[in-house]
Motif scaffolding. Structure first.
Motif, PDB file in Angstrom:
ATOM      1  N   LYS A   1     -27.003   3.891 -10.791  1.00 49.24           N
ATOM      2  CA  LYS A   1     -25.711   3.642 -10.138  1.00 49.24           C
ATOM      3  C   LYS A   1     -24.866   2.580 -10.841  1.00 49.24           C
ATOM      4  O   LYS A   1     -23.936   2.045 -10.250  1.00 49.24           O
ATOM      5  N   VAL A   2     -25.152   2.295 -12.105  1.00 48.78           N
ATOM      6  CA  VAL A   2     -24.332   1.293 -12.800  1.00 48.78           C
ATOM      7  C   VAL A   2     -22.898   1.765 -12.956  1.00 48.78           C
ATOM      8  O   VAL A   2     -22.005   0.951 -13.147  1.00 48.78           O
ATOM      9  N   ASN A   3     -22.666   3.062 -12.829  1.00 44.76           N
ATOM     10  CA  ASN A   3     -21.294   3.568 -12.929  1.00 44.76           C
ATOM     11  C   ASN A   3     -20.424   3.068 -11.780  1.00 44.76           C
ATOM     12  O   ASN A   3     -19.204   3.163 -11.839  1.00 44.76           O
ATOM     13  N   ASN A   4     -21.043   2.497 -10.746  1.00 46.75           N
ATOM     14  CA  ASN A   4     -20.289   1.934  -9.625  1.00 46.75           C
ATOM     15  C   ASN A   4     -19.835   0.500  -9.893  1.00 46.75           C
ATOM     16  O   ASN A   4     -19.054  -0.053  -9.121  1.00 46.75           O
ATOM     17  N   LEU A   5     -20.332  -0.115 -10.963  1.00 42.52           N
ATOM     18  CA  LEU A   5     -19.939  -1.483 -11.295  1.00 42.52           C
ATOM     19  C   LEU A   5     -18.538  -1.496 -11.902  1.00 42.52           C
ATOM     20  O   LEU A   5     -18.164  -0.591 -12.644  1.00 42.52           O
ATOM     21  N   THR A   6     -17.781  -2.546 -11.570  1.00 46.71           N
ATOM     22  CA  THR A   6     -16.442  -2.698 -12.128  1.00 46.71           C
ATOM     23  C   THR A   6     -16.247  -4.140 -12.598  1.00 46.71           C
ATOM     24  O   THR A   6     -17.022  -5.031 -12.254  1.00 46.71           O
ATOM     25  N   GLN A   7     -15.200  -4.359 -13.351  1.00 49.71           N
ATOM     26  CA  GLN A   7     -14.902  -5.684 -13.891  1.00 49.71           C
ATOM     27  C   GLN A   7     -14.868  -6.712 -12.769  1.00 49.71           C
ATOM     28  O   GLN A   7     -14.247  -6.495 -11.733  1.00 49.71           O
ATOM     29  N   GLY A   8     -15.582  -7.827 -12.989  1.00 51.89           N
ATOM     30  CA  GLY A   8     -15.634  -8.916 -12.019  1.00 51.89           C
ATOM     31  C   GLY A   8     -16.838  -8.867 -11.094  1.00 51.89           C
ATOM     32  O   GLY A   8     -17.159  -9.868 -10.461  1.00 51.89           O
ATOM     33  N   ASP A   9     -17.511  -7.714 -11.001  1.00 45.35           N
ATOM     34  CA  ASP A   9     -18.727  -7.642 -10.183  1.00 45.35           C
ATOM     35  C   ASP A   9     -19.784  -8.583 -10.744  1.00 45.35           C
ATOM     36  O   ASP A   9     -19.843  -8.822 -11.954  1.00 45.35           O
ATOM     37  N   GLU A  10     -20.639  -9.106  -9.861  1.00 46.21           N
ATOM     38  CA  GLU A  10     -21.713 -10.002 -10.295  1.00 46.21           C
ATOM     39  C   GLU A  10     -23.037  -9.252 -10.360  1.00 46.21           C
ATOM     40  O   GLU A  10     -23.322  -8.404  -9.522  1.00 46.21           O
ATOM     41  N   ILE A  11     -23.818  -9.602 -11.371  1.00 46.24           N
ATOM     42  CA  ILE A  11     -25.190  -9.113 -11.525  1.00 46.24           C
ATOM     43  C   ILE A  11     -26.072 -10.344 -11.531  1.00 46.24           C
ATOM     44  O   ILE A  11     -25.858 -11.270 -12.322  1.00 46.24           O
ATOM     45  N   LEU A  12     -27.064 -10.384 -10.648  1.00 48.03           N
ATOM     46  CA  LEU A  12     -27.951 -11.538 -10.531  1.00 48.03           C
ATOM     47  C   LEU A  12     -29.318 -11.199 -11.097  1.00 48.03           C
ATOM     48  O   LEU A  12     -29.913 -10.187 -10.734  1.00 48.03           O
ATOM     49  N   LEU A  13     -29.809 -12.054 -11.981  1.00 47.69           N
ATOM     50  CA  LEU A  13     -31.154 -11.926 -12.537  1.00 47.69           C
ATOM     51  C   LEU A  13     -31.926 -13.197 -12.215  1.00 47.69           C
ATOM     52  O   LEU A  13     -31.441 -14.297 -12.473  1.00 47.69           O
ATOM     53  N   THR A  14     -33.113 -13.048 -11.665  1.00 53.06           N
ATOM     54  CA  THR A  14     -33.958 -14.195 -11.343  1.00 53.06           C
ATOM     55  C   THR A  14     -35.060 -14.279 -12.380  1.00 53.06           C
ATOM     56  O   THR A  14     -35.748 -13.287 -12.651  1.00 53.06           O
TER      57      THR A  14
END
Length: 78
Positions: A6-19
């Motif tokens: 579903k990465v196609n749902n990401l748009t400019q400015g969205d946040e991705i969090l990695l722990t």
């Protein structure tokens, strides 16, 4: 089995969090774009900290690749 389906749902400015190791790395999406399936330039080294996600495009084919390029915004200790 399809972690980037579903990465196609990401748009400019969205946040991705990695722990990782007691820190949360917050990346902000800069660009979502399509490249040829044999274009490996998207994983070349960069001058700044970026996260590059790749997936098949269109979904279920290997005709092209969808690229999500994100820049490191901040690191938050947990």
């Amino acid at each position: 089995g399809h972690p980037f389906r579903k990465v196609n749902n990401l748009t400019q400015g969205d946040e991705i969090l990695l722990t990782y190791k007691d820190n949360v790395f917050v990346y902000k999406v800069d660009r979502v774009f399509i490249v040829a399936n044999n274009d490996w330039s998207v994983i070349d080294p960069t001058e700044k900290s970026v996260l590059t996600l790749t997936t098949c495009h269109p979904i279920g084919t290997s005709d092209q690749r969808m690229i999500v390029r994100s820049n490191l915004d901040r690191v938050v200790p947990q």
